[in-house]
Design a protein around this motif. Structure first.
Motif, PDB file in Angstrom:
ATOM      1  N   MET A  85     -14.923  15.856  67.956  1.00 19.32           N
ATOM      2  CA  MET A  85     -14.537  14.536  67.695  1.00 19.32           C
ATOM      3  C   MET A  85     -12.590  15.421  66.456  1.00 19.32           C
ATOM      4  O   MET A  85     -13.275  16.855  65.860  1.00 19.32           O
ATOM      5  CB  MET A  85     -15.325  14.178  65.864  1.00 19.32           C
ATOM      6  N   GLN A  86     -11.777  14.926  66.126  1.00 18.10           N
ATOM      7  CA  GLN A  86     -10.804  15.400  66.238  1.00 18.10           C
ATOM      8  C   GLN A  86      -9.565  14.263  65.167  1.00 18.10           C
ATOM      9  O   GLN A  86      -9.651  13.202  65.759  1.00 18.10           O
ATOM     10  CB  GLN A  86      -9.939  16.047  67.497  1.00 18.10           C
ATOM     11  N   TRP A  87      -8.584  15.231  64.396  1.00 17.77           N
ATOM     12  CA  TRP A  87      -7.538  13.754  63.734  1.00 17.77           C
ATOM     13  C   TRP A  87      -6.339  14.341  65.083  1.00 17.77           C
ATOM     14  O   TRP A  87      -5.758  15.463  64.606  1.00 17.77           O
ATOM     15  CB  TRP A  87      -7.386  14.618  62.567  1.00 17.77           C
ATOM     16  N   ASP A  88      -6.587  13.949  65.897  1.00 14.17           N
ATOM     17  CA  ASP A  88      -5.473  14.256  67.171  1.00 14.17           C
ATOM     18  C   ASP A  88      -3.972  13.319  67.021  1.00 14.17           C
ATOM     19  O   ASP A  88      -3.298  12.638  66.821  1.00 14.17           O
ATOM     20  CB  ASP A  88      -6.209  13.321  68.119  1.00 14.17           C
ATOM     21  N   GLN A  89      -2.799  15.151  67.295  1.00 14.82           N
ATOM     22  CA  GLN A  89      -1.995  14.388  66.590  1.00 14.82           C
ATOM     23  C   GLN A  89      -1.150  13.710  67.486  1.00 14.82           C
ATOM     24  O   GLN A  89      -0.514  12.896  67.368  1.00 14.82           O
ATOM     25  CB  GLN A  89      -0.832  15.646  67.074  1.00 14.82           C
ATOM     26  N   TYR A  90      -1.554  13.260  69.086  1.00  8.42           N
ATOM     27  CA  TYR A  90      -0.781  12.992  70.563  1.00  8.42           C
ATOM     28  C   TYR A  90      -1.500  11.830  70.737  1.00  8.42           C
ATOM     29  O   TYR A  90      -1.493  10.964  71.797  1.00  8.42           O
ATOM     30  CB  TYR A  90      -1.192  13.781  71.526  1.00  8.42           C
ATOM     31  N   LEU A  91      -2.197  10.967  69.859  1.00 12.97           N
ATOM     32  CA  LEU A  91      -2.698   9.666  69.952  1.00 12.97           C
ATOM     33  C   LEU A  91      -1.601   8.718  69.865  1.00 12.97           C
ATOM     34  O   LEU A  91      -1.854   7.658  70.576  1.00 12.97           O
ATOM     35  CB  LEU A  91      -4.083   9.075  69.085  1.00 12.97           C
ATOM     36  N   PHE A  92      -0.537   9.329  69.042  1.00 12.65           N
ATOM     37  CA  PHE A  92       0.223   8.037  68.842  1.00 12.65           C
ATOM     38  C   PHE A  92      -0.339   6.693  68.377  1.00 12.65           C
ATOM     39  O   PHE A  92       0.806   5.630  69.401  1.00 12.65           O
ATOM     40  CB  PHE A  92       1.363   8.053  70.079  1.00 12.65           C
ATOM     41  N   LYS A  93      -0.620   6.703  66.875  1.00 10.44           N
ATOM     42  CA  LYS A  93      -1.120   5.856  66.329  1.00 10.44           C
ATOM     43  C   LYS A  93      -1.322   5.392  65.186  1.00 10.44           C
ATOM     44  O   LYS A  93      -1.416   6.954  64.649  1.00 10.44           O
ATOM     45  CB  LYS A  93      -2.562   4.681  66.991  1.00 10.44           C
ATOM     46  N   ILE A 289       3.586  15.093  55.683  1.00  5.93           N
ATOM     47  CA  ILE A 289       5.145  14.940  56.283  1.00  5.93           C
ATOM     48  C   ILE A 289       4.323  14.398  57.944  1.00  5.93           C
ATOM     49  O   ILE A 289       4.292  15.593  57.945  1.00  5.93           O
ATOM     50  CB  ILE A 289       6.140  15.418  56.491  1.00  5.93           C
ATOM     51  N   GLY A 290       4.028  13.419  58.693  1.00  9.99           N
ATOM     52  CA  GLY A 290       3.691  12.788  59.329  1.00  9.99           C
ATOM     53  C   GLY A 290       2.634  14.190  59.975  1.00  9.99           C
ATOM     54  O   GLY A 290       1.415  14.138  58.945  1.00  9.99           O
ATOM     55  N   TYR A 291       2.462  15.029  61.159  1.00  7.73           N
ATOM     56  CA  TYR A 291       1.352  15.840  61.310  1.00  7.73           C
ATOM     57  C   TYR A 291       1.797  17.145  60.800  1.00  7.73           C
ATOM     58  O   TYR A 291       1.438  18.248  61.398  1.00  7.73           O
ATOM     59  CB  TYR A 291       0.516  15.590  62.635  1.00  7.73           C
ATOM     60  N   ASN A 292       2.179  17.512  59.700  1.00  5.99           N
ATOM     61  CA  ASN A 292       2.142  18.639  58.710  1.00  5.99           C
ATOM     62  C   ASN A 292       1.313  19.178  57.032  1.00  5.99           C
ATOM     63  O   ASN A 292       1.613  17.707  56.629  1.00  5.99           O
ATOM     64  CB  ASN A 292       3.736  19.444  58.892  1.00  5.99           C
ATOM     65  N   MET A 355      13.766  12.586  59.944  1.00  2.99           N
ATOM     66  CA  MET A 355      13.212  13.191  59.087  1.00  2.99           C
ATOM     67  C   MET A 355      13.727  14.469  58.348  1.00  2.99           C
ATOM     68  O   MET A 355      12.788  15.281  57.028  1.00  2.99           O
ATOM     69  CB  MET A 355      11.650  13.587  59.759  1.00  2.99           C
ATOM     70  N   ILE A 356      14.108  15.491  58.525  1.00  2.00           N
ATOM     71  CA  ILE A 356      15.225  17.040  58.731  1.00  2.00           C
ATOM     72  C   ILE A 356      15.502  16.546  57.791  1.00  2.00           C
ATOM     73  O   ILE A 356      15.042  17.112  56.762  1.00  2.00           O
ATOM     74  CB  ILE A 356      15.588  17.510  59.714  1.00  2.00           C
ATOM     75  N   GLU A 357      16.233  15.522  57.159  1.00  2.00           N
ATOM     76  CA  GLU A 357      17.175  15.376  56.246  1.00  2.00           C
ATOM     77  C   GLU A 357      15.978  15.620  54.837  1.00  2.00           C
ATOM     78  O   GLU A 357      16.294  16.177  53.265  1.00  2.00           O
ATOM     79  CB  GLU A 357      17.049  14.068  55.593  1.00  2.00           C
TER      80      GLU A 357
END
Length: 540
Positions: A85-93, A289-292, A355-357
């Motif tokens: 079980m995981q919080w998956d960065q690559y599911l894109f949802k 921010i995002g997955y950070n 997002m870099i801004e």
């Protein structure tokens, strides 16, 4: 769904008794019972073999227990294992939850079953920032089709279920690393049933898997399991590996789940009663921010009161004291490794703004967490250090799309290159076992940078995984360029020879050994159509 969207969604994203086989129905006898695998023509597979008791109920937040179950019928080992079980960065949802809590299984792939043939063994520890990933995420086909090798892959606990720690002996932490060790011990005891040579095991890892391999080497007894080790783009000296003040994260998680936080015991009692899905979903509450930060829960230095701790002092002290495993070790990084973490900054909002801004106004707030130097810099020095980094890499320039490569250089140095080099240095000074090194500088046409940024108009350079996915198949079905076809074959020959004989060479370039008895430090540079080993003492 567009072709681009489909492509993005594909990304990572005891002694055995005897063995028998028929061409279409391979069967192996283990101490627990017989298992049936699959015949793939050029190799056999056996998947989802339990090596530990399910880490559920009272076993949650506890060290793994060896699997003791038995079965009388032939067990089906033909199905791929579920993810831990995981919080998956690559599911894109929106909801990144995936996998199940009962997940501690191992996969084995072998060229043959039965007879007297014994093959060297590669045990792959998957990456994924200690937060996500699975044994199945990196394909084994390249090695199985080109090398006489047994490949072993494992699942281990991730995120809060694998690495939550209260900083004491109540929730000790490092459960995922302890899972890995048990899987390695299981392999040593059982791989002969699959024609693997238990006296010729190479531990192999990429990214968090690479750091995991290095952490396994901090146990002197690891010499009894593995004869060689490989760490690509990660060591225990990377700032994102060892978590500082883990109790702070444990308390924060508990609060989000309405658990009492007065004592470690109250946190543990409450969290054991919570649904695993709720615990893992709470990861998002601890990111900014995002997955950070990409790693919210990771390895820790365990309390001195923890019995049978996996890691009770910093790797630097272990290496200096001579207590690390003395085995040949190959460690490397890619020239632009930091693209994995930095590329997300190039994602655009609905107005086309990157997002870099955001970093222009929030740099001192976000940098210590997202770049993990809060683990290595005194709290009262964080602002000064953040400002010095900005000046060193950007001067007086703003954080912007135009200056992205400068930011990526910073991420590469802080998150990968510095940590690998520091490990090289310590092993060279204090160990007599060989240390081999390379830097990979050969960009893939399509890599992690494009996937994470969701943009294909940017060249990110030689990013995280551009070498690894030449050896273990990427989840993204992207055809190799002509250069990559040659490099893949060369890397596979390199891995096969190192695994079988302990010798290390890339094409016509021979790796030079580095240890306490050598002068200088020799690093191989691998480029699209060349390789060269040079003395890079100044890199250390």
């Amino acid at each position: 769904m567009t072709i681009l969207a489909k492509l993005i969604l594909l990304i990572f994203c005891t002694v055995p008794i005897y063995s028998i086989q028929t061409p279409s129905d391979p069967i192996v006898q283990l101490p627990n019972g017989k298992i049936r695998g699959l015949n793939h023509g050029s190799y056999f597979s056996f998947e989802s073999i339990p090596y530990a008791e399910p880490p559920i109920g009272e076993n949650r937040f506890e060290p793994p227990k060896p699997f003791t179950g038995n079965w009388s019928d032939i067990r089906d080992a033909t199905k791929s294992p579920p993810k831990c079980m995981q919080w998956d960065q690559y599911l894109f949802k929106e909801d990144l939850l995936d996998g199940q809590e009962d997940c501690l299984t191992i996969n084995i792939y072998t060229p043959s079953i039965g007879g007297n043939k014994k093959y060297p063994v590669v045990v792959l520890i998957h990456g994924g920032a200690f937060m996500f990933g699975t044994a199945d995420q990196s394909g084994h086909d390249y090695l199985m089709k080109r090398q006489d090798t047994v490949v072993v892959k494992m699942n281990y606990r991730l995120g809060p279920l694998g690495f939550l720690s209260t900083g004491d002996d109540v929730i000790s932490g490092n459960f995922g690393l302890k899972d890995q060790l048990l899987a390695l011990e299981w392999t040593k005891a059982n791989v002969a049933a699959f024609n693997g040579d238990p006296e010729s095991i190479t531990a192999f890892g990429f990214s968090a898997g690479a750091a995991s391999v290095h952490l396994q080497m901090m146990n002197k007894n690891f010499e009894k399991i593995a004869k060689r080790a490989v760490s690509l783009s990660g060591t225990s000296f990377c700032d994102w590996v060892i978590m500082k003040n883990p109790a702070r994260r444990a308390i924060a998680l508990a609060k989000h789940l309405d658990c009492p936080t007065e004592t470690s015991s109250s946190i543990k009692l409450c969290l054991k009663k919570k649904k695993a899905a709720d615990i893992v979903r709470a990861v998002s509450k601890l990111q900014n921010i995002g997955y950070n930060p990409a790693i919210v829960f990771g390895p820790v230095i365990e309390s001195k009161t923890v019995s049978n701790a996996f890691l009770s002092e910093h790797p630097e002290n272990i290496i200096k004291s001579g207590k690390s495993a003395q085995i040949p070790w190959l460690a490397s990084y890619s020239k632009d490794d930091g693209g994995y973490n930095a590329a997300e900054l190039m994602q655009q909002d609905s107005n086309g703004k990157e997002m870099i801004e955001i970093l222009n106004d929030r740099w001192n707030e976000l940098a210590p967490v997202n770049l993990f130097f809060e683990n290595s810099v005194d709290e009262n020095q964080l602002d000064a250090y953040s400002n010095s980094l900005r000046e060193k890499y950007l001067g007086n320039k703003r954080f912007s799309a135009e200056n992205y490569k400068l930011v990526q250089n910073m991420y590469t140095d802080l998150l990968f290159a510095n940590g690998v080099r520091n490990a090289w240095k310590l092993h060279k000074q204090y160990t007599n076992s060989p240390v081999y090194a390379y830097v990979f500088d050969s960009p893939a046409p399509l890599g992690i940078g494009q996937m994470i940024s969701r943009r294909f108009d940017i060249s990110f350079g030689t990013v995280h995984g551009d070498d690894f996915f030449l050896m273990f198949k990427s989840p993204v079905p992207v055809p190799f360029s002509k250069t990559q076809v040659v490099q893949s074959e060369t890397f596979l020959n390199m891995v096969g020879e190192f695994n079988a004989n302990g010798t290390l060479q890339f094409a016509d370039c021979k790796f030079r050994e580095n240890n306490a008895n050598t002068n200088g430090f020799y690093v191989m540079e691998i480029k699209p159509n060349s390789c060269e080993t040079s003395n890079f003492e100044n890199m250390l």
